[in-house]
Every structure is written in C-alpha cells, then in structure tokens.
Write an enzyme that holds these catalytic residues in place. Sequence first.
Site, short mmCIF file in Angstrom:
data_model
loop_
_atom_site.label_atom_id
_atom_site.label_comp_id
_atom_site.label_asym_id
_atom_site.label_seq_id
_atom_site.Cartn_x
_atom_site.Cartn_y
_atom_site.Cartn_z
N ASN A 7 0.88 -1.17 0.00
CA ASN A 7 0.00 0.00 0.00
C ASN A 7 0.92 1.23 0.00
O ASN A 7 1.42 1.63 1.05
CB ASN A 7 -0.89 -0.05 1.26
CG ASN A 7 -1.88 1.10 1.31
OD1 ASN A 7 -1.88 1.97 0.43
ND2 ASN A 7 -2.70 1.12 2.34
N ARG A 92 -2.57 -2.14 -3.44
CA ARG A 92 -3.78 -1.33 -3.24
C ARG A 92 -3.64 -0.10 -4.12
O ARG A 92 -2.66 0.63 -4.01
CB ARG A 92 -3.87 -0.93 -1.77
CG ARG A 92 -5.09 -0.10 -1.50
CD ARG A 92 -5.23 0.22 -0.04
NE ARG A 92 -6.46 0.95 0.14
CZ ARG A 92 -6.91 1.36 1.31
NH1 ARG A 92 -6.23 1.10 2.41
NH2 ARG A 92 -8.03 2.02 1.40
N HIS A 181 -12.91 3.13 -0.30
CA HIS A 181 -12.99 2.08 0.73
C HIS A 181 -13.73 0.86 0.17
O HIS A 181 -14.32 0.08 0.93
CB HIS A 181 -13.75 2.54 1.99
CG HIS A 181 -13.12 3.66 2.75
ND1 HIS A 181 -13.86 4.71 3.26
CD2 HIS A 181 -11.84 3.89 3.12
CE1 HIS A 181 -13.06 5.55 3.90
NE2 HIS A 181 -11.82 5.07 3.83
N ARG A 242 -11.30 15.87 7.11
CA ARG A 242 -12.00 16.30 5.88
C ARG A 242 -13.39 16.80 6.23
O ARG A 242 -14.06 16.24 7.09
CB ARG A 242 -12.12 15.15 4.89
CG ARG A 242 -10.80 14.66 4.35
CD ARG A 242 -11.04 13.64 3.24
NE ARG A 242 -9.85 12.85 3.01
CZ ARG A 242 -9.82 11.51 3.05
NH1 ARG A 242 -10.92 10.82 3.27
NH2 ARG A 242 -8.70 10.87 2.84
N GLU A 389 -8.97 -5.31 4.81
CA GLU A 389 -8.73 -5.00 3.40
C GLU A 389 -7.53 -5.76 2.86
O GLU A 389 -7.53 -6.19 1.71
CB GLU A 389 -8.52 -3.48 3.25
CG GLU A 389 -9.79 -2.69 3.51
CD GLU A 389 -9.54 -1.22 3.81
OE1 GLU A 389 -9.17 -0.91 4.96
OE2 GLU A 389 -9.72 -0.40 2.91
#
Length: 403
Positions: A7, A92, A181, A242, A389
């Site tokens: 990742n 990823r 996601h 965010r 994940e």
Amino acid sequence: MNVLIINAGSSSLKYQMFDMKTEEVVAKGICERIGIDGHLKHTPISNGKPVFDEDITLPTHSEAITAVLDKLTGAEHGVVASLSEIGAVGHRVLHGGQSFSESVLIDDAVIKAINDNIPLGPLHNPANLMGINACLSAMPGVPQVAVFDTAFHQTMPEKAFIYAIPYSYYEKYNVRRYGFHGTSHRYVSAEAVKMLGGKAEGTRVITCHLGNGSSIAAVRDGKCVDTSMGMTPLEGLPMGTRSGSIDPAIIEFVANHEGLTREEVFDVLNKKSGVLGISGVSSDFRDIESAAADPSHPLSRRSQLALDVFRYNVAKYIGSYMAALGGADAIVFTAGLGENSAELREAVTDQLRGLGVTIDRDKNKARGKLLDITGEGSTVRVFIIPTNEELVIARDTKSIVEA
Ligand code: AMP
C-alpha cells in the site's frame, strides 16, 4: 503461496505478507519519510525473529522496496529464505476511475489506465504507480495484481453516480461519483450476507466504514448501489480532517474572506476540517471523546459538538440508504471507530430508533470483534464486523494469479 501486499503512499509504503495456505500474516511493516530521510519498521510475525525499527536512507520508493525485500529474506529479520518464495504481489490502488470494476493482473495496459486516472486521484495514483514500478523492477517475473478502492462501487446505477452539473463534464472529464474504501465495503458486506444466511440475492445491507476516513455504502444483492464518497474522498461524512459534503458556495466565500487561493481552501477542507476543525482538539476520535467527557477541558463543548455532528450525519446517511434500498436487513459498523467506539454505535442507533433499529447495549460494549449486537425487537440486524482490506487484496491476488 506467500503473497506480499503493498500500500504505497506519497512518502510511505505499508506492507504485509500472507501465507495463503493459512491466510496468516507472516510479516508486516512500514517505510516512512520516503524522499525525505527514511525509516523502516519491519515486524516478523511467523518465527519470532526481532523487530527492525531504524532510520535508513530511502530516497525513492525503489530503495524502500529493496529494503523491504532485504528484510523479508535476510537472516536476522527474514521470514523466507529467498525472493523465490514470494509468489505474487498485490497492490492497493486508489482510483480505478471507470476502467476497473474488479481486481486485475498488472500489465502495460493496466499501468497506462492507472496513469490515465491520475487526474481523478492526483495524490494517490502516482504513489501507487511508484510502488508498482519498484516491485516490477525488484521482482521481475513475479505476477503483480492491482486492487482498486473504487472497484466495488462500479455497480452503482447512473442515478446514484451522476452529479447535477452540466452533463458534458461527465462526458468530457468523467466527473461523477466513484466512491472509495470499496475493498472494505465489499468484505464486510459479504460477511454480513453470511450472517444473514449466506445468499446475497434479496439482501439489503448498509455498511459504515468509520475511521479516520469514513464512508457508507448501500449494498443490494451483494452489489453496491450507492456510497457517500464522491469523485474524490472529500465528499460525504465529516471525517477526521476532511469536511465531507458542504455547500460548494463556501469555497468562494472562504477564499474571499480569508484571502486564500483555491488550493489553500482545498487544503483547509482536506486537512483542517472535519472533527478536527469543529473541536479544535484533534482528528483522533479518542482524543475528542475524552475532551468531550471532561467538563474542565476548555474545548469540551466543541468536542461534544464535533461528535454530535459526526454521529448525526452517520445516522442521516443510514436513513437515506434505507430509503435507497427500500429498507435494510443489516447495518454494519467497521473500521477504527466503527469497530471500537460503543458510544458512537449507541448514539447512531438511538437516532435510528424511529426506523425500527435497536441494539443490545450490553453486547454493544464489545470492541474490535465480529458480533451481532441487534436489540430485541429490532427490525434491522446490527453487526460489528472488523474489516480486513489486506486479506481481500491477498485473496484477490492469489485467485487472479492461479486462474
Ligand atoms: P482507522 O482509520 O480505521 O484506522 O480508524 C482510526 C480512527 O478510529 C481514529 O480516529 C481513532 O481515534 C478511532 N478509534 C480507534 N479506537 C478507538 C476507540 N477505542 N474509541 C474511539 N475511537 C477509536
């Protein structure tokens, strides 16, 4: 087969290696401060060898991959004898745009498509490509697979992904909702289907991935039909830093009143907003929960407000997705906050009581483990499902390589 999962971020690179016979993690680690100075923390898991945790020079992702492979195969910290024991690499990748609705074996065309999607994922896709290219040169001949954060959401119908702006922006630039996601929503919705009896057809599941970044998805028959993040991960719920969805007119207003450029406003919306912006305390929900619980904390009220805004928005999204799905069979809480914060789950489900949702308050005290916390008489099942994940990426990689 051992599968290495990568990742890659702009200055970091996280990795895990799985033994796919057992699906156990045999080693994991992270390279940080790539391109600045460099640090590698490598943790062997399968054989009890010592952890490596030191500053090392990492000018680019290429040196980072070389350092990781050295550690995985070295005598002192290694978990395999040589590179030949690593059968495949899974990457990823943030943004697959409209090009990818599932994971794929990486070849020149895939690299070009990831590159073509850089305008949609300008921070992540270049870093993901650096990770891919570094692995291709360090491990020639080892198959590499790309797993996209956006892929699971590609089943959304047009009415869910088209923005109400001139259609030509979609035609010219692919401006639309993509969602993120996806690997997590896919995994936990499939686990929820198992808990509902195993047959995806006819199921309506709402998955809440609530962590530092947060998104919610509506999943019908095992397929995503709507999700809260948009063309970028900035849309939807308020998050750690965010803003989530706001009135777009605020952007020009703040730029004018604060004397900021467009880029500076977006920096504020990405990095200084969300629960950090409201509370003024932290982007970490644990810090905010403890500041809110401490009346002597100078920002206690604002911390409680940040939590209230977040929880209220989670409940509103779930309610709107119950409308989108025509009801729900299950609501799933996952990721750092969704798995661990009993307070959050209680506040959100309290708000949904009018829609028939209740939880068992004792069971809800659990943290980080798979559990059915449905309350007596609830018309919707409520599950905590820890996401994984990396395991999904490893499984996709293995099945694509063996196909
Ligand atoms: P993630 O991005 O999935 O790693 O989630 C990170 C977020 O989960 C952070 O804001 C953490 O504060 C939050 N989190 C982790 N553990 C807990 C906990 N026990 N209670 C509340 N929030 C938590």
